[in-house]
Design an enzyme around this catalytic site. Sequence first.
Site, PDB file in Angstrom:
ATOM      1  N   LYS A 278      -0.268   4.710   4.732  1.00 26.73           N
ATOM      2  CA  LYS A 278      -1.115   3.745   5.440  1.00 26.73           C
ATOM      3  C   LYS A 278      -0.507   3.448   6.808  1.00 26.73           C
ATOM      4  O   LYS A 278       0.701   3.223   6.917  1.00 26.73           O
ATOM      5  CB  LYS A 278      -1.260   2.454   4.631  1.00 26.73           C
ATOM      6  CG  LYS A 278      -2.263   1.481   5.237  1.00 26.73           C
ATOM      7  CD  LYS A 278      -2.602   0.362   4.266  1.00 26.73           C
ATOM      8  CE  LYS A 278      -3.587  -0.629   4.872  1.00 26.73           C
ATOM      9  NZ  LYS A 278      -4.868   0.014   5.225  1.00 26.73           N
TER      10      LYS A 278
ATOM     11  N   HIS B  74       0.833  -1.200   0.000  1.00 25.28           N
ATOM     12  CA  HIS B  74       0.000   0.000   0.000  1.00 25.28           C
ATOM     13  C   HIS B  74       0.870   1.254   0.000  1.00 25.28           C
ATOM     14  O   HIS B  74       2.087   1.183   0.201  1.00 25.28           O
ATOM     15  CB  HIS B  74      -0.921   0.024   1.228  1.00 25.28           C
ATOM     16  CG  HIS B  74      -2.087  -0.906   1.122  1.00 25.28           C
ATOM     17  ND1 HIS B  74      -1.991  -2.247   1.394  1.00 25.28           N
ATOM     18  CD2 HIS B  74      -3.386  -0.691   0.762  1.00 25.28           C
ATOM     19  CE1 HIS B  74      -3.166  -2.817   1.212  1.00 25.28           C
ATOM     20  NE2 HIS B  74      -4.032  -1.897   0.825  1.00 25.28           N
TER      21      HIS B  74
END
Length: 241
Positions: free
Chosen positions: A134, A130
């Site tokens: 995040k 990600h």
Amino acid sequence: MTSIGIIGSEGRMGVALAAAIAEAGGRGCGVDKGGNILKLASESDVIVDFSSPVALESTLDACVAAQKPIVIGTTGLEERHHYLIDDAAADIAVLQTGNTSLGVTLLAHLVREAAARLDADWDIEILEMHHNRKVDAPSGTALLLGQAAAEGRGIDLTTGSERGRDGLTGARARGKIGFASLRGGTVAGDHDVIFAGPEEMITLAHRAENRMIFARGAVRAALWLIHQTPGRYTMPQVLGL
């Protein structure tokens, strides 16, 4: 026109949700930190929450008070949050998931089926990547896929997984489900579930190209949830899996 309330409307997912709601012909409205959640719930047909675990309890209280269903896509939830969700589900319809993508929902179904048919000679590893902002790991989607694999194998994911390998860890434990998390750039979400068997390997994968896929899935789930009785629901039920 269906009214969908957005918790965290100014965040990246909130903006995507507003676009997806308009795309579906609905009306979107929202609140952010410090806003009147009860008023939003009272004026909406359904609530969608992708905000933060900290805000979840007050959001659930507002939805129960207003008797409105809620889709929860917030990740990083702890055990106590699931108890709160269970309590709320006695009064309203609640759909909680680690990923609202329709593609990921189908992927989890395939992972469960594969894990049920391939024995412990096939090691299961879940790799996710990600964007660099995040804050939780493994991702909610990785955990969702891990749970699907655990269900297929008939094991408890809590005791049947390996995470954060570093140093001299020893040989891989037979039957464990491994997790690895990568972070960098602007990646919306990449997930690979690897079944590594004796001299062969299967990879089931999903690539998120834009967070609109999560917003569209959440809107579809919200429109479905409006017609359900109180209880706790999942994304596979939205797709009839």
